[in-house]
Design a protein around this motif. Sequence first.
Motif, short mmCIF file in Angstrom:
data_model
loop_
_atom_site.label_atom_id
_atom_site.label_comp_id
_atom_site.label_asym_id
_atom_site.label_seq_id
_atom_site.Cartn_x
_atom_site.Cartn_y
_atom_site.Cartn_z
N ILE A 71 0.81 -1.14 -0.01
CA ILE A 71 -0.10 -0.23 0.06
C ILE A 71 1.11 1.18 -0.03
CG2 ILE A 71 -2.06 -1.09 1.23
CD1 ILE A 71 -1.11 0.22 3.75
N SER A 72 0.48 2.39 -0.55
CA SER A 72 1.02 3.52 -0.33
C SER A 72 1.25 4.07 0.96
CB SER A 72 0.20 4.73 -1.40
OG SER A 72 -0.84 5.16 -0.59
N GLU A 75 -2.01 5.59 2.19
CA GLU A 75 -2.89 4.61 2.72
C GLU A 75 -2.79 4.05 3.95
OE1 GLU A 75 -4.27 2.80 -1.50
OE2 GLU A 75 -2.26 2.23 -0.75
N ALA A 78 -3.20 6.50 6.98
CA ALA A 78 -4.79 6.50 7.25
C ALA A 78 -5.04 5.28 7.84
CB ALA A 78 -5.66 6.60 5.70
N LEU A 79 -4.41 4.17 7.63
CA LEU A 79 -4.91 2.92 8.22
C LEU A 79 -4.52 3.21 9.79
CD1 LEU A 79 -5.86 0.05 8.25
CD2 LEU A 79 -3.42 -0.51 7.81
#
Length: 127
Positions: A71-72, A75, A78-79
């Motif tokens: 994932i970037s 991302e 945000a997680l």
Amino acid sequence: MTLPGADELFFRPSGTEEVPEETERQHTAPEQGRRNEAPRRTSGGTSGTKVLGAPKPSGRQRHDEKITVYISGPELLALEQTRLSLRAEHGLSADRGRLVREAVAVLLADFEENGQASMLVRRLTEG
């Protein structure tokens, strides 16, 4: 400094090979979905694809299967922010893996229920 290679790490001299005990787990597949139920078609799908019921999230337990997902940075941030928010605002402690399993379960259930109109289909056709 040199590290041992795979041959050195996994080499066993002949005659000392251990034979693992057979267990029931080695011979039975894990339960998936509902028992004795034929596959059913998604309500929103028109392709005739049959899909079993989406599995419920497994929660906090040891898992035998593993996938790697890249994932970037945003991302991942945000997680992690979501994980911290769940702890601070709702008193819920969950690791990133559990959050991902829950998100996958929600997405699969939405796909099963809504088919072509599901969030998964919409997002995949947008990008």
